[in-house]
Motif scaffolding. Structure first.
Motif, PDB file in Angstrom:
ATOM      1  N   GLY A  62      17.066   2.295  -4.059  1.00 28.49           N
ATOM      2  CA  GLY A  62      16.767   3.603  -3.118  1.00 28.49           C
ATOM      3  C   GLY A  62      15.337   3.871  -3.450  1.00 28.49           C
ATOM      4  N   SER A  63      15.009   3.914  -4.402  1.00 33.63           N
ATOM      5  CA  SER A  63      13.531   4.166  -4.877  1.00 33.63           C
ATOM      6  C   SER A  63      12.558   3.163  -4.097  1.00 33.63           C
ATOM      7  CB  SER A  63      13.242   4.463  -6.432  1.00 33.63           C
ATOM      8  OG  SER A  63      13.670   2.994  -7.068  1.00 33.63           O
ATOM      9  N   TRP A  64      12.826   1.863  -4.358  1.00 35.17           N
ATOM     10  CA  TRP A  64      12.100   0.652  -3.719  1.00 35.17           C
ATOM     11  C   TRP A  64      12.199   0.935  -2.306  1.00 35.17           C
ATOM     12  CZ3 TRP A  64       8.530  -2.749  -5.134  1.00 35.17           C
ATOM     13  CH2 TRP A  64       8.479  -3.732  -4.269  1.00 35.17           C
ATOM     14  N   PHE A  65      13.192   1.125  -1.569  1.00 34.66           N
ATOM     15  CA  PHE A  65      13.173   1.149  -0.351  1.00 34.66           C
ATOM     16  C   PHE A  65      12.380   2.408   0.375  1.00 34.66           C
ATOM     17  CE2 PHE A  65      14.897   3.051   3.845  1.00 34.66           C
ATOM     18  CZ  PHE A  65      14.915   1.961   4.435  1.00 34.66           C
ATOM     19  N   TRP A  66      12.482   3.557  -0.267  1.00 27.83           N
ATOM     20  CA  TRP A  66      11.626   4.772   0.349  1.00 27.83           C
ATOM     21  C   TRP A  66      10.154   4.398   0.058  1.00 27.83           C
ATOM     22  CZ3 TRP A  66      13.624   6.651   4.230  1.00 27.83           C
ATOM     23  CH2 TRP A  66      14.842   6.542   4.328  1.00 27.83           C
ATOM     24  N   ALA A  67       9.988   3.813  -1.145  1.00 23.78           N
ATOM     25  CA  ALA A  67       8.622   3.624  -1.623  1.00 23.78           C
ATOM     26  C   ALA A  67       7.956   2.716  -0.562  1.00 23.78           C
ATOM     27  CB  ALA A  67       8.339   3.030  -2.876  1.00 23.78           C
ATOM     28  N   VAL A  68       8.403   1.756   0.076  1.00 28.88           N
ATOM     29  CA  VAL A  68       7.814   0.914   0.975  1.00 28.88           C
ATOM     30  C   VAL A  68       8.197   1.119   2.352  1.00 28.88           C
ATOM     31  CG1 VAL A  68       7.759  -0.974  -0.785  1.00 28.88           C
ATOM     32  CG2 VAL A  68       9.597  -0.871   0.470  1.00 28.88           C
ATOM     33  N   GLN A  69       9.009   2.070   2.679  1.00 35.12           N
ATOM     34  CA  GLN A  69       9.392   2.302   4.141  1.00 35.12           C
ATOM     35  C   GLN A  69       9.086   3.757   4.647  1.00 35.12           C
ATOM     36  OE1 GLN A  69      10.141   0.129   6.132  1.00 35.12           O
ATOM     37  NE2 GLN A  69      10.522  -1.745   4.799  1.00 35.12           N
ATOM     38  N   GLU A  70       8.821   4.741   3.416  1.00 33.78           N
ATOM     39  CA  GLU A  70       8.749   5.877   4.270  1.00 33.78           C
ATOM     40  C   GLU A  70       7.149   6.173   4.656  1.00 33.78           C
ATOM     41  OE1 GLU A  70      10.179  10.540   3.219  1.00 33.78           O
ATOM     42  OE2 GLU A  70       9.636   9.054   1.246  1.00 33.78           O
ATOM     43  N   ILE A  71       7.061   6.084   5.871  1.00 34.43           N
ATOM     44  CA  ILE A  71       5.574   5.914   6.607  1.00 34.43           C
ATOM     45  C   ILE A  71       4.753   7.232   6.126  1.00 34.43           C
ATOM     46  CG2 ILE A  71       4.351   5.715   8.687  1.00 34.43           C
ATOM     47  CD1 ILE A  71       6.848   3.932   9.763  1.00 34.43           C
ATOM     48  N   PRO A  72       5.180   8.276   6.254  1.00 26.41           N
ATOM     49  CA  PRO A  72       4.202   9.503   6.088  1.00 26.41           C
ATOM     50  C   PRO A  72       3.765   9.720   4.400  1.00 26.41           C
ATOM     51  CG  PRO A  72       6.014  10.273   7.518  1.00 26.41           C
ATOM     52  CD  PRO A  72       6.346   8.828   6.950  1.00 26.41           C
ATOM     53  N   ASP A  73       4.724   9.375   3.827  1.00 24.81           N
ATOM     54  CA  ASP A  73       4.427   9.045   2.356  1.00 24.81           C
ATOM     55  C   ASP A  73       3.557   8.045   1.849  1.00 24.81           C
ATOM     56  OD1 ASP A  73       4.593  10.289  -0.549  1.00 24.81           O
ATOM     57  OD2 ASP A  73       5.815   8.153  -0.701  1.00 24.81           O
ATOM     58  N   ILE A  74       3.653   6.847   2.258  1.00 28.45           N
ATOM     59  CA  ILE A  74       2.808   5.888   2.106  1.00 28.45           C
ATOM     60  C   ILE A  74       1.302   6.135   2.565  1.00 28.45           C
ATOM     61  CG2 ILE A  74       2.327   3.285   2.487  1.00 28.45           C
ATOM     62  CD1 ILE A  74       5.376   2.981   3.111  1.00 28.45           C
ATOM     63  N   LEU A  75       1.389   6.894   3.467  1.00 24.91           N
ATOM     64  CA  LEU A  75      -0.207   6.973   4.188  1.00 24.91           C
ATOM     65  C   LEU A  75      -0.667   8.148   3.626  1.00 24.91           C
ATOM     66  CD1 LEU A  75       0.722   6.682   8.259  1.00 24.91           C
ATOM     67  CD2 LEU A  75      -0.968   5.319   6.787  1.00 24.91           C
ATOM     68  N   GLU A  76       0.288   9.070   2.876  1.00 19.41           N
ATOM     69  CA  GLU A  76      -0.566  10.305   2.173  1.00 19.41           C
ATOM     70  C   GLU A  76      -1.021   9.805   0.693  1.00 19.41           C
ATOM     71  OE1 GLU A  76      -1.617  13.961   0.715  1.00 19.41           O
ATOM     72  OE2 GLU A  76      -1.005  13.126   2.815  1.00 19.41           O
ATOM     73  N   ARG A  77      -0.174   8.668   0.201  1.00 18.58           N
ATOM     74  CA  ARG A  77      -0.598   8.043  -0.962  1.00 18.58           C
ATOM     75  C   ARG A  77      -2.145   7.218  -0.902  1.00 18.58           C
ATOM     76  NH1 ARG A  77       3.213   4.498  -2.355  1.00 18.58           N
ATOM     77  NH2 ARG A  77       4.945   5.313  -1.005  1.00 18.58           N
ATOM     78  N   TRP A  78      -1.978   6.351   0.124  1.00 21.78           N
ATOM     79  CA  TRP A  78      -3.425   5.541   0.336  1.00 21.78           C
ATOM     80  C   TRP A  78      -4.376   6.028   1.062  1.00 21.78           C
ATOM     81  CZ3 TRP A  78      -4.652   1.170  -1.969  1.00 21.78           C
ATOM     82  CH2 TRP A  78      -3.410   0.402  -2.505  1.00 21.78           C
ATOM     83  N   GLY A  79      -4.023   7.055   1.975  1.00 21.11           N
ATOM     84  CA  GLY A  79      -5.045   7.467   2.935  1.00 21.11           C
ATOM     85  C   GLY A  79      -5.521   8.928   2.720  1.00 21.11           C
ATOM     86  N   SER A  80      -4.948   9.501   1.472  1.00 17.21           N
ATOM     87  CA  SER A  80      -5.423  11.110   1.665  1.00 17.21           C
ATOM     88  C   SER A  80      -6.827  11.116   1.479  1.00 17.21           C
ATOM     89  CB  SER A  80      -4.728  11.559   0.693  1.00 17.21           C
ATOM     90  OG  SER A  80      -4.963  10.975  -0.757  1.00 17.21           O
ATOM     91  N   SER A  81      -7.413   9.958   0.920  1.00 21.72           N
ATOM     92  CA  SER A  81      -9.011  10.515   0.711  1.00 21.72           C
ATOM     93  C   SER A  81     -10.068   9.766   1.646  1.00 21.72           C
ATOM     94  CB  SER A  81      -9.454   9.779  -0.643  1.00 21.72           C
ATOM     95  OG  SER A  81      -9.191   8.332  -0.633  1.00 21.72           O
ATOM     96  N   LEU A  82      -9.248   9.231   2.611  1.00 22.04           N
ATOM     97  CA  LEU A  82     -10.142   8.741   3.903  1.00 22.04           C
ATOM     98  C   LEU A  82      -9.747   9.514   5.108  1.00 22.04           C
ATOM     99  CD1 LEU A  82      -8.685   4.913   3.424  1.00 22.04           C
ATOM    100  CD2 LEU A  82     -10.778   5.863   2.565  1.00 22.04           C
ATOM    101  N   PRO A  83     -11.029   9.514   5.941  1.00 25.73           N
ATOM    102  CA  PRO A  83     -10.923  10.227   7.290  1.00 25.73           C
ATOM    103  C   PRO A  83      -9.952   9.450   8.184  1.00 25.73           C
ATOM    104  CG  PRO A  83     -12.854   8.670   7.247  1.00 25.73           C
ATOM    105  CD  PRO A  83     -12.241   8.715   5.808  1.00 25.73           C
ATOM    106  N   PRO A  84      -9.168  10.366   8.933  1.00 25.10           N
ATOM    107  CA  PRO A  84      -7.909   9.814   9.796  1.00 25.10           C
ATOM    108  C   PRO A  84      -8.498   8.564  10.578  1.00 25.10           C
ATOM    109  CG  PRO A  84      -8.554  11.959  10.399  1.00 25.10           C
ATOM    110  CD  PRO A  84      -9.401  11.784   9.247  1.00 25.10           C
ATOM    111  N   GLU A  85      -9.611   8.660  10.997  1.00 26.82           N
ATOM    112  CA  GLU A  85     -10.109   7.649  12.086  1.00 26.82           C
ATOM    113  C   GLU A  85     -10.295   6.254  11.126  1.00 26.82           C
ATOM    114  OE1 GLU A  85     -14.002   9.746  10.900  1.00 26.82           O
ATOM    115  OE2 GLU A  85     -11.859  10.260  11.192  1.00 26.82           O
TER     116      GLU A  85
END
Length: 397
Positions: A155-178
Motif C-alpha cells: 500500500g505504501s509503495w502504490f500510493w507513493a508512486v501513483q498518488e499524482i497530487p502528492d507526487i507533484l507536491e513533493r517534487w514540484g512545490s518549489s517550482l513555478p507551475p509552468e
C-alpha cells in the motif's frame, strides 16, 4: 545557451520503458542537438534513483552506490538541456527531493510526470507485483491499497508512486507551475503514436531524427496469464533466487511468452472498485486543475474508461489456465535446449584447452623447466629465488 534539466520522475506503467529506450539508443543524435541523456548503461537512471533514495532492490543496490552523484555531476557540466528519467523517482521523500534538486546546480529545472488513470493503473500495478515474484491475490491487493492506513509495504509503495497530487507536491512545490508538466496517457483506442507525440513535445524532441523502433517494452498480461504466473510464484519463489527468477520467469515467461496472447481477457476492476477509483480520480482532477500545471493531453484522460465486464483472475479455471501453461512449458523447453547447447559448447572449449595444455606439457622444453622448478622448490633458497622470479614476471604461482 541556458542550462535546463527535464526531470522525469514517473509514474510507473506510463510508457516510461519505451521513452527511456528511445533516449538511450539515440544519445549521439540527442547530443548533436545539445540534449544530454547521461547513461552508460540502460539502467543507469534506475541505479541513480536507488542511490538517491537508498532503496534495497534484490541486491542490485550495491551497484548503485554513488550513481546519483555521478549522474548529477554530468548534468551540471552539460551546457544545454539534460534529461533524467526513471519512474521510481516518484517514491522520493521531501528530503530526497531537496537533495536531488540542489545537486543539479543552477540549471532551470522542469519537472515532468507522466500519468495514467487509476482504472488502468491499479490492475497494472498488481501485474507488476506478480512479475516481481509476488503471489498476492488480486482481491487481497485491492483490499490492501484501499486500506486508509496505507501502512503495508504494498500500500505504501502504490500510493507513493501513483498518488499524482502528492507526487507533484513533493517534487514540484518549489517550482513555478509552468515548469511542472503533466503528460497524460491517451484513453484506450487512441492513436498508438499519440503518447509519443505528447512526450516529444514536452521534452523538446519534435523534429529530431530519432529511431523510434521499440526494443524494450514492459508488456501487460491477460487475466489467465497473470493468474498462471501468480500460481507459479507460489511454487517457485522459495526455491529460485532473484538472479535466476528475472531471466527465466519475468523475461522468458512473462515478457517473451505470456504477454503475446491477445485473445485473453484484459484485467480490469470490479464495479465497486471501479466506482471508487473514478471518484478518487475526479477529486484529483479538481486539485490539479486549480494548481495550473502545464498539461500535455487532457486532465479528463485521468477518469479512465467506463466499467466493462470483469474477469476475476482469482477464479481462473483449470481450462482457462491450460493454454498459457502449455505456452510456458514450451518456452521453458526451448530455453533449456538453448542452455544445453551453450553448456555443450563450453564443455568443448574446456576439453580443447585441456588437450592443448597436455600437448604443451609433453614437450622436452616443458619437462626440463618443470625439473628445474621441482629442484628449486626442495630448498629454502630455491623457493626464495622462485618467488622473486614470479614477482618480477607478475605471476602468482
Amino acid at each position: 545557451m541556458s542550462r535546463r534539466v527535464l526531470l522525469h520522475v514517473g509514474c510507473p506503467k506510463t510508457g516510461t520503458s519505451y521513452l527511456q529506450d528511445v533516449l538511450f539508443r539515440n544519445q549521439p543524435v540527442l547530443r548533436e542537438h545539445d540534449i544530454l541523456y547521461p547513461a552508460d548503461r540502460f539502467d543507469a537512471h534506475f541505479l541513480a534513483a536507488l542511490d538517491l533514495m537508498t532503496l534495497p532492490w534484490g541486491g542490485i543496490e550495491t551497484e548503485a552506490v554513488g550513481a546519483w552523484d555521478r549522474l548529477a555531476a554530468e548534468v551540471r557540466e552539460w551546457h544545454g538541456t539534460a534529461i533524467v528519467s526513471h519512474e521510481i523517482f516518484a517514491r522520493a521523500t521531501p528530503t530526497q527531493v531537496e537533495r536531488a534538486l540542489a545537486s543539479l546546480g543552477d540549471a532551470e529545472v522542469h519537472l515532468v510526470l507522466s500519468v495514467r488513470d487509476l482504472v488502468r493503473q491499479i490492475p497494472a500495478e498488481w501485474q507488476e507485483n506478480v512479475k516481481h515474484r509476488s503471489h498476492i491475490t488480486y482481491a487481497k491487493f485491492l483490499r490492501t491499497i484501499r486500506d486508509p492506513a496505507r501502512d503495508s509495504r504494498i500500500g505504501s509503495w502504490f500510493w507513493a508512486v501513483q498518488e499524482i497530487p502528492d507526487i507533484l507536491e513533493r517534487w514540484g512545490s518549489s517550482l513555478p507551475p509552468e515548469r511542472v508538466h503533466l503528460v497524460t496517457l491517451p484513453p484506450p483506442g487512441a492513436d498508438r503514436g499519440e503518447l509519443w507525440r505528447r512526450f516529444s513535445g514536452t521534452f523538446g524532441l519534435d523534429g529530431l531524427p530519432l529511431d523510434l523502433t521499440a526494443e524494450r517494452e514492459n508488456p501487460s498480461l491477460g487475466v489467465p496469464e497473470t493468474s498462471l504466473l501468480r500460481t507459479i510464484n507460489e511454487r517457485v519463489t522459495s526455491i529460485i533466487a532473484p538472479p535466476d527468477y528475472r531471466p527465466l520467469v519475468r523475461e522468458t515467461l512473462a515478457h517473451q511468452t505470456l504477454s503475446r496472447s491477445v485473445a485473453s481477457a484484459r484485467l480490469g476492476l470490479a464495479p465497486e472498485d471501479h466506482a471508487w477509483a473514478r471518484e478518487l480520480s475526479e477529486r484529483w482532477i479538481e486539485v490539479l486543475a486549480e494548481r495550473g500545471y502545464d498539461v500535455a493531453g487532457s486532465l479528463d484522460d485521468l477518469l479512465g474508461p467506463d466499467a466493462g465486464t470483469f474477469a476475476d483472475p482469482d477464479s481462473a479455471t483449470a481450462d482457462e489456465l491450460l493454454p498459457p501453461a502449455l505456452d510456458a512449458i514450451s518456452a521453458l523447453l526451448v530455453e533449456a535446449a538453448r542452455l544445453r547447447a551453450v553448456e555443450e559448447r563450453l564443455h568443448g572449449e574446456v576439453r580443447e584447452a585441456r588437450e592443448e595444455l597436455d600437448r604443451a606439457r609433453a614437450t622436452p622444453a616443458y619437462r626440463a623447466r618443470r625439473k628445474v622448478v621441482t629442484t628449486l622448490e626442495n630448498s629454502p633458497a630455491g623457493r626464495g629465488s622462485l618467488d622473486a622470479y614470479r614477482r618480477l614476471r607478475g605471476r602468482k604461482d
